[in-house]
Design an enzyme around this catalytic site. Structure first.
Site, PDB file in Angstrom:
ATOM      1  N   GLU A 186      71.309  80.146  19.126  1.00  0.00           N
ATOM      2  CA  GLU A 186      70.807  80.606  17.835  1.00  0.00           C
ATOM      3  C   GLU A 186      70.800  82.126  17.762  1.00  0.00           C
ATOM      4  O   GLU A 186      69.962  82.779  18.390  1.00  0.00           O
ATOM      5  CB  GLU A 186      69.395  80.084  17.568  1.00  0.00           C
ATOM      6  CG  GLU A 186      68.893  80.482  16.195  1.00  0.00           C
ATOM      7  CD  GLU A 186      67.527  79.916  15.869  1.00  0.00           C
ATOM      8  OE1 GLU A 186      67.157  79.967  14.677  1.00  0.00           O
ATOM      9  OE2 GLU A 186      66.824  79.445  16.780  1.00  0.00           O
ATOM     10  N   GLU A 281      63.199  75.019   9.262  1.00  0.00           N
ATOM     11  CA  GLU A 281      62.403  75.934  10.084  1.00  0.00           C
ATOM     12  C   GLU A 281      61.958  77.139   9.254  1.00  0.00           C
ATOM     13  O   GLU A 281      62.523  78.236   9.336  1.00  0.00           O
ATOM     14  CB  GLU A 281      63.183  76.391  11.311  1.00  0.00           C
ATOM     15  CG  GLU A 281      62.274  77.030  12.350  1.00  0.00           C
ATOM     16  CD  GLU A 281      63.033  77.567  13.548  1.00  0.00           C
ATOM     17  OE1 GLU A 281      62.501  77.460  14.655  1.00  0.00           O
ATOM     18  OE2 GLU A 281      64.143  78.084  13.376  1.00  0.00           O
TER      19      GLU A 281
END
Length: 307
Positions: A186, A281
């Site tokens: 990420e 998220e």
């Protein structure tokens, strides 16, 4: 006899006419089915996003999410839960036919443990996290674990840091690949100290690792902040993207609260064939139950992309 009266008499004779109350109840049930139907994409609420409706218990939150049409969850803190709770979560997901999205690899890389430095003690911590991820995945039925390589090691040339990251990730992939577990890298925008910053940089690293167990987690919020040109960059990196996360910018809240055209973006990845988890998220723009209702409505709005 008028035609309308004839039809009514015929219906009365067959018992087909129902009371206004029954019609109202039928309409309400039908509306609820429409509002709670599964989404076109597989959005995964994050732990805590529905706690005002469902309470603090993660199992109740999962059930609430399912009842509202969601078919997956995310639980970044899954590794910190007790084994018993992990197994209960896995059992409920299996019962409901839901997917576990990402959980964070324990100490998978941070400022104090950066894979860019090329230090054996840092790699050892990362490898330990990979071995733990195998057991975590078994308990929840998941296959994605988030890895952040950590901060820059600014005493080293950038290419050497990149080589160090690739070498460490290859070792992790060797452990995870036989079990079908994918570490998703990420790139983040939280601080300029972080080594992994863009999707294209992450694409290069995934090509260097050259494993089906090392792919990109494309967090739309972070990539809007760091590189923009979202759809074009998604296309450039498509064959290495295994997972998406959302959050509007600015604010990192639900879609429709910022500048990102999520309906177009979701249509694009759906048309390209993506059917994996889209992790939610982000925070909420409004607190309490009202904010949770607004969150669900936002996803219904941007998910309405099929003509």
């Amino acid at each position: 006899m008028r035609r309308s009266q004839f039809i009514r008499n015929s219906l009365l004779a067959t018992g087909a006419v129902v009371s206004n109350g029954s019609l109202s109840a039928f309409s309400e049930e039908r509306r609820n089915r429409q509002e709670n139907r599964p989404f076109n994409l597989n959005y995964g609420p994050h732990q805590g996003q529905f706690e005002n409706h469902a309470g603090k218990n993660i199992l109740d939150q999962i059930q609430f999410a399912y009842d509202k049409g969601f078919r997956s969850i995310e639980d970044n803190g899954f590794s910190g839960r007790s084994v018993e709770e992990q197994e209960r979560i896995g059992a409920l997901l299996a019962k409901l036919g839901m997917d576990m999205g990402v959980f964070v690899l324990d100490k998978g890389g941070n400022g104090a443990n950066t894979l860019a430095a090329g230090k054996q003690e840092h790699v050892d911590v990362f490898i330990k996290g990979c071995r733990q991820a195998i057991e975590l995945a078994k308990r929840c039925g998941g296959k994605f674990t988030t890895v952040v390589p950590g901060d820059f090691a600014r005493n080293l040339p950038l290419d050497i840091q990149t080589a160090n990251v690739i070498e460490a990730l290859r070792r992790g992939a060797e452990i995870l690949e036989p079990h079908g577990i994918i570490m998703v890298l990420e790139p983040l925008s939280d601080t300029p100290d972080l080594f992994l910053r863009t999707a294209t940089q992450t694409y290069l690293i995934c090509k260097g690792v050259n494993s089906p167990s090392c792919k990109i987690l494309y967090d739309v919020y972070h990539m809007q902040r760091n590189e923009g040109d979202l759809i074009a960059n998604i296309d450039r990196c498509w064959d290495e993207i295994a997972y998406f996360q959302t959050g509007d910018n600015p604010g990192r809240r639900e879609p429709t609260t910022g500048e990102i055209n999520y309906k177009n973006l979701f249509r694009h990845i759906y048309d390209k064939g993506y059917r994996g988890v889209v992790g939610m998220e982000h925070g909420k723009s409004v607190g309490g139950k009202e904010g949770e209702v607004k969150l669900i409505a936002a996803y219904r709005e941007v998910d309405n992309f099929i003509d």
